[in-house]
Design a protein around this motif. Sequence first.
Motif, PDB file in Angstrom:
ATOM      1  N   TYR A  16      43.884  55.785  40.590  1.00 27.43           N
ATOM      2  CA  TYR A  16      43.170  54.733  41.315  1.00 27.43           C
ATOM      3  C   TYR A  16      43.449  53.375  40.682  1.00 27.43           C
ATOM      4  O   TYR A  16      43.741  52.398  41.385  1.00 27.43           O
ATOM      5  N   GLU A  17      43.394  53.298  39.376  1.00 30.57           N
ATOM      6  CA  GLU A  17      43.646  52.029  38.690  1.00 30.57           C
ATOM      7  C   GLU A  17      45.107  51.605  38.817  1.00 30.57           C
ATOM      8  O   GLU A  17      45.400  50.408  38.914  1.00 30.57           O
ATOM      9  N   LEU A  18      46.032  52.559  38.828  1.00 31.77           N
ATOM     10  CA  LEU A  18      47.448  52.226  38.991  1.00 31.77           C
ATOM     11  C   LEU A  18      47.726  51.597  40.349  1.00 31.77           C
ATOM     12  O   LEU A  18      48.720  50.880  40.514  1.00 31.77           O
ATOM     13  N   HIS A  19      46.866  51.866  41.318  1.00 32.34           N
ATOM     14  CA  HIS A  19      47.025  51.315  42.659  1.00 32.34           C
ATOM     15  C   HIS A  19      45.970  50.235  42.925  1.00 32.34           C
ATOM     16  O   HIS A  19      45.335  50.192  43.969  1.00 32.34           O
ATOM     17  N   HIS A  20      45.776  49.357  41.932  1.00 33.30           N
ATOM     18  CA  HIS A  20      44.926  48.166  42.033  1.00 33.30           C
ATOM     19  C   HIS A  20      43.426  48.464  42.018  1.00 33.30           C
ATOM     20  O   HIS A  20      42.624  47.571  42.249  1.00 33.30           O
ATOM     21  N   GLY A  21      43.036  49.699  41.750  1.00 33.40           N
ATOM     22  CA  GLY A  21      41.625  50.012  41.680  1.00 33.40           C
ATOM     23  C   GLY A  21      40.935  49.334  40.514  1.00 33.40           C
ATOM     24  O   GLY A  21      41.532  49.135  39.443  1.00 33.40           O
ATOM     25  N   LEU A  22      39.678  48.977  40.696  1.00 34.09           N
ATOM     26  CA  LEU A  22      38.783  48.344  39.715  1.00 34.09           C
ATOM     27  C   LEU A  22      39.105  46.886  39.431  1.00 34.09           C
ATOM     28  O   LEU A  22      38.376  46.229  38.678  1.00 34.09           O
ATOM     29  N   LYS A  23      40.154  46.348  40.042  1.00 36.36           N
ATOM     30  CA  LYS A  23      40.444  44.921  39.833  1.00 36.36           C
ATOM     31  C   LYS A  23      39.342  44.053  40.425  1.00 36.36           C
ATOM     32  O   LYS A  23      38.946  43.041  39.845  1.00 36.36           O
ATOM     33  N   GLY A  24      38.853  44.437  41.589  1.00 36.05           N
ATOM     34  CA  GLY A  24      37.783  43.678  42.214  1.00 36.05           C
ATOM     35  C   GLY A  24      36.506  43.726  41.405  1.00 36.05           C
ATOM     36  O   GLY A  24      35.809  42.712  41.245  1.00 36.05           O
ATOM     37  N   LEU A  25      36.180  44.899  40.861  1.00 35.97           N
ATOM     38  CA  LEU A  25      34.977  45.057  40.044  1.00 35.97           C
ATOM     39  C   LEU A  25      35.092  44.251  38.753  1.00 35.97           C
ATOM     40  O   LEU A  25      34.127  43.600  38.329  1.00 35.97           O
ATOM     41  N   ARG A  26      36.260  44.286  38.134  1.00 37.92           N
ATOM     42  CA  ARG A  26      36.435  43.529  36.889  1.00 37.92           C
ATOM     43  C   ARG A  26      36.288  42.026  37.147  1.00 37.92           C
ATOM     44  O   ARG A  26      35.705  41.300  36.332  1.00 37.92           O
ATOM     45  N   ARG A  27      36.799  41.570  38.274  1.00 40.56           N
ATOM     46  CA  ARG A  27      36.626  40.146  38.600  1.00 40.56           C
ATOM     47  C   ARG A  27      35.153  39.850  38.856  1.00 40.56           C
ATOM     48  O   ARG A  27      34.633  38.815  38.417  1.00 40.56           O
ATOM     49  N   ALA A  28      34.485  40.744  39.560  1.00 37.94           N
ATOM     50  CA  ALA A  28      33.065  40.534  39.865  1.00 37.94           C
ATOM     51  C   ALA A  28      32.230  40.431  38.598  1.00 37.94           C
ATOM     52  O   ALA A  28      31.245  39.683  38.552  1.00 37.94           O
ATOM     53  N   LEU A  29      32.616  41.154  37.568  1.00 37.96           N
ATOM     54  CA  LEU A  29      31.874  41.131  36.305  1.00 37.96           C
ATOM     55  C   LEU A  29      31.980  39.790  35.584  1.00 37.96           C
ATOM     56  O   LEU A  29      31.213  39.515  34.664  1.00 37.96           O
ATOM     57  N   THR A  30      32.941  38.949  36.014  1.00 35.50           N
ATOM     58  CA  THR A  30      33.072  37.617  35.408  1.00 35.50           C
ATOM     59  C   THR A  30      32.302  36.559  36.201  1.00 35.50           C
ATOM     60  O   THR A  30      32.313  35.383  35.833  1.00 35.50           O
ATOM     61  N   MET A  31      31.636  36.998  37.290  1.00 34.18           N
ATOM     62  CA  MET A  31      30.985  36.061  38.198  1.00 34.18           C
ATOM     63  C   MET A  31      29.479  36.287  38.228  1.00 34.18           C
ATOM     64  O   MET A  31      28.989  37.352  37.856  1.00 34.18           O
ATOM     65  N   THR A  32      28.767  35.282  38.685  1.00 37.10           N
ATOM     66  CA  THR A  32      27.337  35.457  38.912  1.00 37.10           C
ATOM     67  C   THR A  32      27.126  36.165  40.242  1.00 37.10           C
ATOM     68  O   THR A  32      28.031  36.232  41.087  1.00 37.10           O
ATOM     69  N   GLY A  33      25.902  36.665  40.443  1.00 35.00           N
ATOM     70  CA  GLY A  33      25.597  37.313  41.710  1.00 35.00           C
ATOM     71  C   GLY A  33      25.806  36.378  42.887  1.00 35.00           C
ATOM     72  O   GLY A  33      26.365  36.758  43.920  1.00 35.00           O
ATOM     73  N   ALA A  34      25.380  35.127  42.743  1.00 34.98           N
ATOM     74  CA  ALA A  34      25.524  34.156  43.827  1.00 34.98           C
ATOM     75  C   ALA A  34      26.989  33.888  44.157  1.00 34.98           C
ATOM     76  O   ALA A  34      27.355  33.708  45.328  1.00 34.98           O
ATOM     77  N   GLU A  35      27.828  33.882  43.133  1.00 35.01           N
ATOM     78  CA  GLU A  35      29.262  33.653  43.355  1.00 35.01           C
ATOM     79  C   GLU A  35      29.900  34.828  44.101  1.00 35.01           C
ATOM     80  O   GLU A  35      30.759  34.636  44.979  1.00 35.01           O
ATOM     81  N   ILE A  36      29.472  36.032  43.777  1.00 29.49           N
ATOM     82  CA  ILE A  36      29.992  37.212  44.480  1.00 29.49           C
ATOM     83  C   ILE A  36      29.560  37.173  45.948  1.00 29.49           C
ATOM     84  O   ILE A  36      30.363  37.412  46.858  1.00 29.49           O
ATOM     85  N   VAL A  37      28.298  36.870  46.166  1.00 26.08           N
ATOM     86  CA  VAL A  37      27.779  36.792  47.537  1.00 26.08           C
ATOM     87  C   VAL A  37      28.551  35.745  48.333  1.00 26.08           C
ATOM     88  O   VAL A  37      28.919  35.984  49.499  1.00 26.08           O
ATOM     89  N   LYS A  38      28.838  34.607  47.734  1.00 26.92           N
ATOM     90  CA  LYS A  38      29.587  33.552  48.426  1.00 26.92           C
ATOM     91  C   LYS A  38      30.997  34.020  48.774  1.00 26.92           C
ATOM     92  O   LYS A  38      31.509  33.726  49.863  1.00 26.92           O
TER      93      LYS A  38
END
Length: 508
Positions: A115-137
């Motif tokens: 899953y990770e070899l095929h771009h999995g968890l990239k979105g989650l890792r980016r989300a972890l660098t953001m606030t909740g409001a930024e993710i919602v936006k």
Amino acid sequence: MRIYVPIDAAARALGSDAVADAVAREAAKRGIEITLIRNGSRGMVWLEPLVEIVTDLGRMGFGPMTPADVPALFDAPEHHPKALGLTEELPWMVRQTRLTFARVGVIDPLSLAEYELHHGLKGLRRALTMTGAEIVKEVTDSGLRGRGGAGFPTGIKWKTVHDAPEGQKYIVCNADEGDSATFADRMLMEGDPFTLIEGMAIAGLAVGATRGYVYTRSEYPDAVAQMTRAIEVARKEGVLGASVLGSGRAFDMEVRVGAGAYVCGEETSLLNSLEGKRGVVRAKPPLPALQGFLGKPTVVNNVISLASVPVIMERGAAFYRDYGIGRSHGTMALQIAGNVKYGGLFETAFGLTLGEIVNDIGGGTATGRPVKAVQVGGPLGAYFPPALFDTPFGYEEFAAKDGLIGHAGVCIFDDSADMLSQARFAMEFCAIESCGKCTPCRLGAVRGVETIDRIARGDSSAIPLLTDLCNTMKAGSLCALGGFTPYPVMSSLTHFPDDFARAKEAAE
């Protein structure tokens, strides 16, 4: 030697388990070491069981396979009578825009490493660098709308829950998928469950929810098993739990199984069932976003809605928003079924016409007879005749023709179909499945069946009564079941009047 044989429920129904067993036996008999991977389906149901072998050029497909076809795979695969060529180069695959389903059929569904070899968890890792409001936006800016049927903007729903007072909040995935001719939720849960897990975890980070539930039906045992195993793997590897990917932010989830009542696809009925209550519709307000599961703020999203979030977070809102037409952004997982030559799952950007979907992609009817009607949106969707095949596949475009996209099930009928009988089926379906909460649905559907039976006996004076009854159901029902049942009935009356006239002629 790497060989892929689908574990998808549709492929299993067509014999993929027996084919997998035959592959293992033949390899052992010949002393050939293989890696047998039970993947998800590529979505070409007419080719299932579809076996794939990894070659120097790529993955070569063979199908539909039987156990008797297996020995020849180990001789000269390129000359096998059921060789299809490279899977990725088949016309069905080349024409798609696979974003949400990019990994389905490609990877081992339970391998987090793949899953990770095929771009999995990239979105989650980016989300972890953001606030909740930024993710919602980000999700709001992507234009993602609910893929379960209503098409409500996902970002608005998330913002409501995000802005609710601090405290316990929940993410609930609606995986009930009760519409006829729909199977995208099941296919994704069986073929790429980590995508749904990642999407739910991102939703939790966005709104401040620490707990999630996947609510599905008992008729989906394979999906339940795959999701349960995937959640266990994700928890063991730190994707779920008290510290998501070591971030210190918590999110965990589990699968809950309902009995399969159609009305539990409606979000408030689902929440009642999830709480252990009878699955009946709740009056609104309050909205589930403010008082949902156990009275707490709750995001309720469909499988495909949540599974679309990882690619949005990985590639950005603008990337996703640029697909589609009008206010219908991104891609839709078309589920093409019924009397059709090429049935299956086809992911594409919004905007194809209904005629392109039916005749070009689907290949017309399996019987070879002319297409008479297409029902889009499950058993509550309108029947569209060929005269409306120029309608672009988009939320507003279908609504303008008194139709709905729903969960994007596309069910095709040839010219032997009797549309009066189909109208009766829709009413009878509602009468059987109604939870009984509201009078227009509970009584209207029963009276509707009786009225259609009067028409079938030649009483054309009952047609205005049926029209009035449908309008009452549309206006007064609390949920989609009673509110949308008039769509197939009224479209049958509008577009196929000859079928109703024939009933009168037959009676006379």
